[in-house]
Write an enzyme that holds these catalytic residues in place. Structure first.
Site, PDB file in Angstrom:
ATOM      1  N   CYS A  65     -47.695  23.520  43.963  1.00 15.14           N
ATOM      2  CA  CYS A  65     -47.278  22.213  43.434  1.00 15.14           C
ATOM      3  C   CYS A  65     -46.166  22.402  42.403  1.00 15.14           C
ATOM      4  O   CYS A  65     -46.401  22.921  41.314  1.00 15.14           O
ATOM      5  CB  CYS A  65     -48.517  21.533  42.832  1.00 15.14           C
ATOM      6  SG  CYS A  65     -48.182  20.217  41.664  1.00 15.14           S
ATOM      7  N   CYS A  68     -46.585  20.806  38.984  1.00 13.35           N
ATOM      8  CA  CYS A  68     -47.627  21.528  38.222  1.00 13.35           C
ATOM      9  C   CYS A  68     -47.021  22.745  37.531  1.00 13.35           C
ATOM     10  O   CYS A  68     -47.290  23.005  36.354  1.00 13.35           O
ATOM     11  CB  CYS A  68     -48.744  22.005  39.149  1.00 13.35           C
ATOM     12  SG  CYS A  68     -49.611  20.686  40.022  1.00 13.35           S
TER      13      CYS A  68
END
Ligand SMILES: [Zn+2]
Length: 138
Positions: A65, A68
């Site tokens: 991600c 993230c």
């Protein structure tokens, strides 16, 4: 104040005014509140979060991600600023489906603030360090 050790699970009792003084675990001697994010797993999440009297901010993330990974430095900065006031933990939602499922995590990154193991606030999407501090302190 009770603080559960993220390394061995022992529940330590600490005076509230000593939380910023680098307390170590009475059982395993590792840092209890290092000012750095710690990784929790399905195996220890419940024990640590339910037995810690400080607010706990959980970062649900995964290695693939991008947002993230972008937020990771901000999360570390926030952890340093919140040292002794909140425990910042990371949960890899791919590796820990039980914990991610319990919170119904559908998108990452998602931050969840826990008070005594119960959800008190939630924030989806990457945010800056100052916003994480505000989220933890609100
Ligand atoms: Zn320990």
């Amino acid at each position: 104040m009770h603080v559960a050790c993220v390394h061995c699970g022992a529940v330590n009792r600490l005076p509230a005014d000593r939380l910023a003084d680098d307390p170590v675990c009475g059982r395993c001697s590792q840092a209890l509140l290092s000012g750095e994010p710690v990784e929790l797993t399905d195996a220890n999440f419940e024990a640590v979060t339910s037995k810690t009297d400080l607010p706990v901010v959980v970062d649900f993330w995964a290695p693939w991600c991008g947002p993230c990974r972008m937020m990771a430095p901000a999360f570390s900065q926030a952890a340093a600023q919140l040292k002794g006031r909140a425990l910042l933990v990371k949960v890899n939602s791919d590796d820990n489906p039980r914990t991610a499922g319990r919170f119904g995590i559908r998108s990452i990154p998602t931050l969840v603030k826990l008070e005594h193991g119960r959800e008190a606030a939630r924030q989806s999407g990457a945010i800056a360090a100052g916003q994480i501090v505000s989220f933890a302190s609100a």
